[in-house]
Scaffold this motif. Structure first.
Motif, PDB file in Angstrom:
ATOM      1  N   GLY A   1       0.782  -1.223   0.000  1.00  0.00           N
ATOM      2  CA  GLY A   1       0.000   0.000   0.000  1.00  0.00           C
ATOM      3  C   GLY A   1       0.812   1.272   0.000  1.00  0.00           C
ATOM      4  O   GLY A   1       0.251   2.348   0.150  1.00  0.00           O
ATOM      5  N   ILE A   2       2.137   1.166  -0.141  1.00  0.00           N
ATOM      6  CA  ILE A   2       2.945   2.381  -0.229  1.00  0.00           C
ATOM      7  C   ILE A   2       3.556   2.464  -1.616  1.00  0.00           C
ATOM      8  O   ILE A   2       3.613   1.483  -2.349  1.00  0.00           O
ATOM      9  N   THR A   3       4.030   3.634  -1.965  1.00  0.00           N
ATOM     10  CA  THR A   3       4.632   3.871  -3.269  1.00  0.00           C
ATOM     11  C   THR A   3       5.947   3.108  -3.366  1.00  0.00           C
ATOM     12  O   THR A   3       6.688   2.997  -2.385  1.00  0.00           O
ATOM     13  N   GLU A   4       6.251   2.596  -4.563  1.00  0.00           N
ATOM     14  CA  GLU A   4       7.511   1.879  -4.812  1.00  0.00           C
ATOM     15  C   GLU A   4       8.679   2.780  -4.426  1.00  0.00           C
ATOM     16  O   GLU A   4       8.620   3.991  -4.596  1.00  0.00           O
ATOM     17  N   SER A   5       9.763   2.189  -3.904  1.00  0.00           N
ATOM     18  CA  SER A   5      10.822   2.966  -3.252  1.00  0.00           C
ATOM     19  C   SER A   5      11.479   4.013  -4.145  1.00  0.00           C
ATOM     20  O   SER A   5      11.666   5.156  -3.736  1.00  0.00           O
ATOM     21  N   ARG A   6      11.835   3.680  -5.377  1.00  0.00           N
ATOM     22  CA  ARG A   6      12.493   4.667  -6.246  1.00  0.00           C
ATOM     23  C   ARG A   6      11.510   5.801  -6.578  1.00  0.00           C
ATOM     24  O   ARG A   6      11.872   6.974  -6.562  1.00  0.00           O
ATOM     25  N   LYS A   7      10.254   5.444  -6.850  1.00  0.00           N
ATOM     26  CA  LYS A   7       9.252   6.458  -7.168  1.00  0.00           C
ATOM     27  C   LYS A   7       8.950   7.322  -5.939  1.00  0.00           C
ATOM     28  O   LYS A   7       8.700   8.520  -6.065  1.00  0.00           O
ATOM     29  N   SER A   8       8.969   6.715  -4.763  1.00  0.00           N
ATOM     30  CA  SER A   8       8.701   7.492  -3.548  1.00  0.00           C
ATOM     31  C   SER A   8       9.803   8.520  -3.306  1.00  0.00           C
ATOM     32  O   SER A   8       9.511   9.651  -2.902  1.00  0.00           O
ATOM     33  N   ILE A   9      11.050   8.173  -3.588  1.00  0.00           N
ATOM     34  CA  ILE A   9      12.143   9.132  -3.438  1.00  0.00           C
ATOM     35  C   ILE A   9      12.003  10.246  -4.468  1.00  0.00           C
ATOM     36  O   ILE A   9      12.208  11.425  -4.159  1.00  0.00           O
ATOM     37  N   GLU A  10      11.614   9.901  -5.702  1.00  0.00           N
ATOM     38  CA  GLU A  10      11.400  10.923  -6.735  1.00  0.00           C
ATOM     39  C   GLU A  10      10.270  11.871  -6.330  1.00  0.00           C
ATOM     40  O   GLU A  10      10.389  13.088  -6.475  1.00  0.00           O
ATOM     41  N   LEU A  11       9.164  11.308  -5.831  1.00  0.00           N
ATOM     42  CA  LEU A  11       8.051  12.159  -5.377  1.00  0.00           C
ATOM     43  C   LEU A  11       8.448  12.986  -4.159  1.00  0.00           C
ATOM     44  O   LEU A  11       8.037  14.139  -4.022  1.00  0.00           O
ATOM     45  N   PHE A  12       9.242  12.395  -3.295  1.00  0.00           N
ATOM     46  CA  PHE A  12       9.732  13.116  -2.119  1.00  0.00           C
ATOM     47  C   PHE A  12      10.528  14.342  -2.560  1.00  0.00           C
ATOM     48  O   PHE A  12      10.314  15.447  -2.075  1.00  0.00           O
ATOM     49  N   LYS A  13      11.441  14.147  -3.498  1.00  0.00           N
ATOM     50  CA  LYS A  13      12.254  15.258  -4.007  1.00  0.00           C
ATOM     51  C   LYS A  13      11.391  16.285  -4.730  1.00  0.00           C
ATOM     52  O   LYS A  13      11.612  17.490  -4.603  1.00  0.00           O
ATOM     53  N   LYS A  14      10.393  15.818  -5.482  1.00  0.00           N
ATOM     54  CA  LYS A  14       9.495  16.740  -6.181  1.00  0.00           C
ATOM     55  C   LYS A  14       8.727  17.605  -5.183  1.00  0.00           C
ATOM     56  O   LYS A  14       8.552  18.812  -5.397  1.00  0.00           O
ATOM     57  N   ASN A  15       8.274  16.998  -4.098  1.00  0.00           N
ATOM     58  CA  ASN A  15       7.567  17.748  -3.063  1.00  0.00           C
ATOM     59  C   ASN A  15       8.445  18.846  -2.476  1.00  0.00           C
ATOM     60  O   ASN A  15       8.010  19.985  -2.334  1.00  0.00           O
ATOM     61  N   VAL A  16       9.682  18.504  -2.164  1.00  0.00           N
ATOM     62  CA  VAL A  16      10.577  19.481  -1.545  1.00  0.00           C
ATOM     63  C   VAL A  16      10.927  20.589  -2.535  1.00  0.00           C
ATOM     64  O   VAL A  16      10.870  21.771  -2.210  1.00  0.00           O
ATOM     65  N   CYS A  17      11.272  20.214  -3.771  1.00  0.00           N
ATOM     66  CA  CYS A  17      11.660  21.220  -4.768  1.00  0.00           C
ATOM     67  C   CYS A  17      10.498  22.150  -5.117  1.00  0.00           C
ATOM     68  O   CYS A  17      10.706  23.335  -5.368  1.00  0.00           O
ATOM     69  N   THR A  18       9.289  21.638  -5.138  1.00  0.00           N
ATOM     70  CA  THR A  18       8.131  22.465  -5.465  1.00  0.00           C
ATOM     71  C   THR A  18       7.858  23.491  -4.377  1.00  0.00           C
ATOM     72  O   THR A  18       7.519  24.631  -4.661  1.00  0.00           O
TER      73      THR A  18
END
Length: 189
Positions: A142-159
């Protein structure tokens, strides 16, 4: 009986209030016009200052969060208002802590397990360094795949932090999914 007493007290209060306002109006009318203008100017200045101060620094900050939709895999957005804190490192820590809580919408997958905590978080120049607890490595349904979660994490911070150009994510003190900065460089002979 109680209602009658309440009505009598309210009418007395209203009469006293009206008498007070009327008495103040008479006193203001009898003062010098320069004093009237000065008092009016001071009152208007205070009101204008309070009006603009209420918009200038609200107690919360609007933030946009990105999560993966569990139904179709698309990236969805969520807007939250998090407390305003002073200092870039404190704002970054507050934002990342909020992001680790996951989405408020049931259709969105969280980026990490629910036990993940922020260990360290700071920014130097245009780089952000974020260290997460080791629970981020544990696989879960039920959680996002690890590589995609790191990409989304970085997108959240950069945005949400426009002055951050590069994000270094560490899990239990070890950098994860780092990009080789020399990958595109040609070797010199």
């Amino acid at each position: 009986m109680k209602n009658y007493l309440r009505i009598v007290l309210e009418s007395r209060f209203m009469k006293q209030s009206a008498a007070f306002v009327e008495d103040m109006a008479v006193k203001i009318r009898n003062t010098h016009p320069a004093v009237q203008i000065g008092a009016f100017a001071v009152c208007m200045t205070v009101l204008i200052f309070l009006f603009f101060a209420s918009f200038a620094n609200p107690p919360v900050r609007r933030s946009v969060f990105f999560f993966e939709n569990a139904k179709n895999g698309a990236i969805g957005t969520e807007v939250r208002y998090i407390p305003r804190v002073h200092g870039r490192d404190a704002r970054l820590s507050c934002f990342v802590s909020e992001l680790l809580l996951g989405s408020m919408q049931p259709d969105f997958k969280p980026l990490f397990n629910s036990g993940v905590k922020l260990e360290r978080c700071f920014a130097r120049g245009h780089d952000a360094y974020i260290d997460l607890s080791s629970e981020a490595l544990l696989p879960s349904t039920g959680i996002t795949e690890s590589r995609k979660s790191i990409e989304l994490f970085k997108k959240n911070v950069c945005t949400n932090f426009r002055n951050v150009d590069k994000i270094y994510v560490y899990i239990d003190g070890i950098e994860v999914y780092s990009e080789n900065p020399y990958a595109g460089a040609k070797a010199k002979k």
